[in-house]
Scaffold this active site. Structure first.
Site, PDB file in Angstrom:
ATOM      1  N   LYS A 215       9.824  -0.499  22.932  1.00 25.77           N
ATOM      2  CA  LYS A 215       9.434   0.023  24.253  1.00 25.77           C
ATOM      3  C   LYS A 215       8.117   0.789  24.146  1.00 25.77           C
ATOM      4  O   LYS A 215       7.189   0.570  24.908  1.00 25.77           O
ATOM      5  CB  LYS A 215      10.563   0.931  24.752  1.00 25.77           C
ATOM      6  CG  LYS A 215      10.382   1.499  26.128  1.00 25.77           C
ATOM      7  CD  LYS A 215      11.673   2.184  26.568  1.00 25.77           C
ATOM      8  CE  LYS A 215      11.448   3.004  27.826  1.00 25.77           C
ATOM      9  NZ  LYS A 215      12.680   3.660  28.282  1.00 25.77           N
ATOM     10  N   GLU A 221       9.575   2.917  12.179  1.00 23.57           N
ATOM     11  CA  GLU A 221      10.249   1.816  11.482  1.00 23.57           C
ATOM     12  C   GLU A 221       9.721   0.467  11.956  1.00 23.57           C
ATOM     13  O   GLU A 221       9.378  -0.418  11.166  1.00 23.57           O
ATOM     14  CB  GLU A 221      11.762   1.853  11.739  1.00 23.57           C
ATOM     15  CG  GLU A 221      12.489   3.021  11.114  1.00 23.57           C
ATOM     16  CD  GLU A 221      12.565   4.239  12.022  1.00 23.57           C
ATOM     17  OE1 GLU A 221      11.704   4.366  12.934  1.00 23.57           O
ATOM     18  OE2 GLU A 221      13.460   5.070  11.816  1.00 23.57           O
ATOM     19  N   GLY A 277      16.417   2.520  26.258  1.00 25.78           N
ATOM     20  CA  GLY A 277      16.534   1.639  25.093  1.00 25.78           C
ATOM     21  C   GLY A 277      17.930   1.049  24.939  1.00 25.78           C
ATOM     22  O   GLY A 277      18.103  -0.163  24.767  1.00 25.78           O
ATOM     23  N   ARG A 278      18.946   1.896  24.997  1.00 25.12           N
ATOM     24  CA  ARG A 278      20.320   1.416  24.773  1.00 25.12           C
ATOM     25  C   ARG A 278      20.889   0.657  25.956  1.00 25.12           C
ATOM     26  O   ARG A 278      22.018   0.205  25.924  1.00 25.12           O
ATOM     27  CB  ARG A 278      21.222   2.588  24.377  1.00 25.12           C
ATOM     28  CG  ARG A 278      21.226   3.744  25.371  1.00 25.12           C
ATOM     29  CD  ARG A 278      21.839   4.983  24.756  1.00 25.12           C
ATOM     30  NE  ARG A 278      21.722   6.162  25.596  1.00 25.12           N
ATOM     31  CZ  ARG A 278      20.666   6.964  25.651  1.00 25.12           C
ATOM     32  NH1 ARG A 278      19.606   6.684  24.913  1.00 25.12           N
ATOM     33  NH2 ARG A 278      20.657   8.026  26.421  1.00 25.12           N
ATOM     34  N   GLU A 363      24.837   8.099  21.966  1.00 24.55           N
ATOM     35  CA  GLU A 363      23.492   8.576  22.297  1.00 24.55           C
ATOM     36  C   GLU A 363      23.488   9.047  23.756  1.00 24.55           C
ATOM     37  O   GLU A 363      22.788   9.979  24.122  1.00 24.55           O
ATOM     38  CB  GLU A 363      22.450   7.468  22.083  1.00 24.55           C
ATOM     39  CG  GLU A 363      21.048   8.022  21.882  1.00 24.55           C
ATOM     40  CD  GLU A 363      20.069   6.982  21.367  1.00 24.55           C
ATOM     41  OE1 GLU A 363      19.327   7.280  20.427  1.00 24.55           O
ATOM     42  OE2 GLU A 363      20.022   5.866  21.917  1.00 24.55           O
ATOM     43  N   HIS A 394      44.629  -4.011   8.171  1.00 23.04           N
ATOM     44  CA  HIS A 394      44.938  -3.908   6.743  1.00 23.04           C
ATOM     45  C   HIS A 394      44.160  -2.787   6.083  1.00 23.04           C
ATOM     46  O   HIS A 394      44.064  -2.732   4.861  1.00 23.04           O
ATOM     47  CB  HIS A 394      44.653  -5.254   6.064  1.00 23.04           C
ATOM     48  CG  HIS A 394      45.503  -6.338   6.637  1.00 23.04           C
ATOM     49  ND1 HIS A 394      46.716  -6.705   6.105  1.00 23.04           N
ATOM     50  CD2 HIS A 394      45.340  -7.083   7.760  1.00 23.04           C
ATOM     51  CE1 HIS A 394      47.244  -7.661   6.854  1.00 23.04           C
ATOM     52  NE2 HIS A 394      46.433  -7.902   7.865  1.00 23.04           N
ATOM     53  N   LYS A 514      12.601  12.663  13.518  1.00 32.21           N
ATOM     54  CA  LYS A 514      11.383  11.829  13.508  1.00 32.21           C
ATOM     55  C   LYS A 514      10.165  12.688  13.191  1.00 32.21           C
ATOM     56  O   LYS A 514       9.324  12.324  12.385  1.00 32.21           O
ATOM     57  CB  LYS A 514      11.158  11.215  14.905  1.00 32.21           C
ATOM     58  CG  LYS A 514      11.958   9.994  15.222  1.00 32.21           C
ATOM     59  CD  LYS A 514      11.384   9.396  16.517  1.00 32.21           C
ATOM     60  CE  LYS A 514      12.305   8.362  17.124  1.00 32.21           C
ATOM     61  NZ  LYS A 514      11.833   7.889  18.422  1.00 32.21           N
TER      62      LYS A 514
HETATM   63  C1  G6Q Z   1      17.680   4.271  22.969  1.00 27.45           C
HETATM   64  C2  G6Q Z   1      16.779   5.102  22.201  1.00 27.45           C
HETATM   65  C3  G6Q Z   1      16.346   4.516  20.878  1.00 27.45           C
HETATM   66  C4  G6Q Z   1      15.188   3.524  20.979  1.00 27.45           C
HETATM   67  C5  G6Q Z   1      14.598   3.319  19.580  1.00 27.45           C
HETATM   68  C6  G6Q Z   1      13.490   2.310  19.584  1.00 27.45           C
HETATM   69  O1  G6Q Z   1      18.140   4.546  24.059  1.00 27.45           O
HETATM   70  O2  G6Q Z   1      15.732   5.486  22.998  1.00 27.45           O
HETATM   71  O3  G6Q Z   1      17.386   3.916  20.168  1.00 27.45           O
HETATM   72  O4  G6Q Z   1      15.636   2.331  21.530  1.00 27.45           O
HETATM   73  O5  G6Q Z   1      14.154   4.534  19.079  1.00 27.45           O
HETATM   74  O6  G6Q Z   1      12.439   2.708  20.415  1.00 27.45           O
HETATM   75  P1  G6Q Z   1      11.271   1.727  20.761  1.00 27.45           P
HETATM   76  O7  G6Q Z   1      11.836   0.588  21.535  1.00 27.45           O
HETATM   77  O8  G6Q Z   1      10.303   2.532  21.573  1.00 27.45           O
HETATM   78  O9  G6Q Z   1      10.684   1.260  19.461  1.00 27.45           O
END
Ligand code: G6Q
Length: 552
Positions: A215, A221, A277-278, A363, A394, A514
């Site tokens: 996003k 990462e 994001g989620r 989250e 199990h 972060k």
């Molecule tokens: C989700 C969070 C988080 C996000 C990641 C990746 O709700 O905001 O999990 O999706 O940190 O972020 P980017 O898509 O900006 O790389």
């Protein structure tokens, strides 16, 4: 503060009355055993079940009475759930800490819908991106989109993390049955180099397309992995920079950073700040899913989401699947003191569903202050976890059956198997029903003794029962039913968040780590011994790592 949010004073007042009625009611209900509740009402299992948009929820094996449900619904009403649902669906900025609308429901709205954000209808943009994704997916799937050397793309690697990874992986695994089996899909998220190395070790760069999903397009990462992917791809394609256009596309809200990375923004699939994001697996973040299963199946998944959205928006609370599930989660979390919820899909394709739900639920509702910034007065978000059945039976089910903790469980199963093989599916479903039966009714000392068990062994073999479960039964795992299932949990999470009066749509908790990592990176990488100003533990860990690294 956004206009829709009730004044705090009013919220607090209503909150007190509704919660306190439940507090005294809990004292009665907690003493009732599910054995008794079922004995007193032989039709309980039929009565306490709800079918909507093709999902059947049996909630009869919960530690509730009609009065409990009435009070929980009352609580939802008093806390303004109806108004909050309307606020979300009408594009109000209910994510108050980030001043954003929360409109994942717009991602699956039909073409003729109108949802306004700051006076602008966002639905046409959603459909134009979907069309662009469909065109791209069709070209990759048909082989019309060629790699730099003219070879067809056979491998797609999604690079993203968190919301830009968990949804795509879960959806790919869940819908593998519907995917193009001539193509390979991989997902790289971790900054641990092993993730990338293993994902590409058997792939040919000439046949590999990377989807960089981020996003912000600034996530450490993802950007690290994206640059490594770029080098790997270029190295395999004669270091010709023009190859990037054929082997890299981006999914992002940040066109400037995408261009800076070297991806033509014509190959960028957009989404918007009102998609968390989620909550983004059905936005362009789902591009890998669409390439895997094709645009038609993707649209059918969106249709499933939309059906659940409409159910959530319009059904009365007592007949509303996500509301009921949300209310039950709050009931166990705040009255029984349950710490966790186990999600147990009896469907191998849903093996990543619990991991996906962990982010969605934890989250969203892992918050300690209210919308007004005050410390919450009760526990919020339970820990969600799980594994597909029957494997868990199990291992960890022992604790659910006979441990000292109350762990409400969601069992998820489908009537028709995707891989019908002999008796497998009947055996699988028999286990679902047996587990919820055993958890609810257990085995009394009398029953154990009657089996001839010696007295000393009886306590070990007793099952107290009274362990609550939901059973969700759908016809078959399809793109459409997956959409319904995900939306069910999304809206259950929303319901819980409203009851706790928290912002379910921000995630400040991921920020601190972060920032600190960015500070430590140079301290680890610099050749000169850095002046460390952390605590003594962090300082000595950094020194030890530097020393051992240099000794290598
Ligand atoms: C989700 C969070 C988080 C996000 C990641 C990746 O709700 O905001 O999990 O999706 O940190 O972020 P980017 O898509 O900006 O790389």
């Amino acid at each position: 503060m956004a206009a829709h949010v009730q004044p705090l004073t009013k919220r607090r007042a209503t909150k007190r009355s509704a919660w306190s009625a439940l507090t005294s009611h809990y004292k009665t209900v907690s003493k009732l055993h599910l054995r008794q509740l079922f004995a007193d009402d032989p039709k309980r299992g039929e009565r306490m079940a709800l079918e909507a948009v093709g999902l059947y929820l049996d909630y009869s094996k919960n530690r509730v009475t009609d009065e409990t449900l009435k009070l929980l619904v009352q609580l939802a009403e008093e806390l303004g759930l109806r108004e909050r649902i309307d606020a979300m669906f009408s594009g109000q900025k209910i994510n108050i800490t980030e001043k954003r609308a929360v409109l994942h429901i717009a991602l699956r709205a039909p073409k003729d819908a109108s949802i306004l954000v700051d006076g602008k209808n966002v639905v046409p943009e959603v459909h134009s991106v979907l069309d662009k994704m469909a065109d791209f997916s069709n070209r990759v799937r048909s082989g019309a989109w060629k790699g730099h050397t003219g070879k067809q793309i056979r491998n797609v690697v999604n690079i993203g993390i968190g919301g830009s990874d968990l949804g795509p992986v879960m959806a790919y695994e869940a819908l593998k049955h519907y995917s193009d089996r001539d193509m390979t899909f991989r997902f790289v998220s971790n900054v641990d180099g092993t993730d990338f190395a293993e994902a590409v070790q058997d792939l040919d760069p000439a046949e590999t397309l990377f989807i960089i999903s981020s996003k912000t397009f600034t996530t450490l990462e993802t950007m690290t992995n994206a640059h490594t992917a770029r080098s790997w791809s270029l190295a395999g394609l004669g270091n010709d920079e023009t190859s990037v256009a054929k082997h890299f596309v981006a999914v992002s809200t940040n066109a400037a950073e995408v261009a800076k990375f070297g991806i033509d923004t014509a190959n960028m699939f957009e989404f918007w700040d009102w998609v968390g994001g989620r909550y983004s697996m059905d936005s362009a973040i789902g591009l890998s899913t669409m390439v895997a299963i094709g645009p038609e199946n993707f649209r059918s998944m969106l249709n499933g989401f939309h059906q659940m959205d409409e159910h959530f928006r319009t059904a009365p609370f007592e007949a509303n699947l996500p509301v009921l599930m949300g209310l039950l989660a709050v009931w166990y979390n705040d009255f029984f003191g349950a710490q966790t919820v186990a999600v147990l899909p009896y469907e191998q394709y849903l093996k990543r569903f619990p991991a996906y739900l962990q982010q969605l639920t934890m989250e969203s509702n892992g918050k300690h202050v209210t919308l007004g910034g005050k410390e919450v007065s009760r526990d919020t978000g339970p820990i969600y976890w799980g594994e597909p059945g029957t494997n868990g039976q199990h291992s960890f089910y022992q604790l659910i059956h006979q441990g000292t903790r109350l762990i409400p469980c969601d069992f998820i199963a489908f009537v028709k198997p995707l891989n019908p093989l002999g008796r497998h599916h009947d055996l699988l479903l028999a286990n679902v029903f047996a587990q919820t039966e055993a958890l609810a009714f257990g085995k009394t000392p009398e029953q154990v003794k009657a089996e001839g068990t010696p007295d000393w062994l009886v306590p070990h073999r007793v099952f107290e029962g009274d362990r609550p479960t939901n059973t969700i039964l759908a016809e078959q795992l399809t793109p459409e039913s997956l959409g319904k299932l995900v939306a069910l949990y999304e809206h259950s999470v929303f319901t819980q968040g409203v009851l706790w009066d928290i912002d379910s749509f921000d995630q400040w908790g991921v920020e601190l780590g972060k920032v600190l990592a960015q500070r430590i990176v140079p301290e680890i990488e610099d050749n000169a011994e850095p002046l460390l100003k952390h605590d003594s533990s962090t300082n000595s860990l950094i020194r030890r790592y530097r020393k051992l690294k240099q000794a290598q």
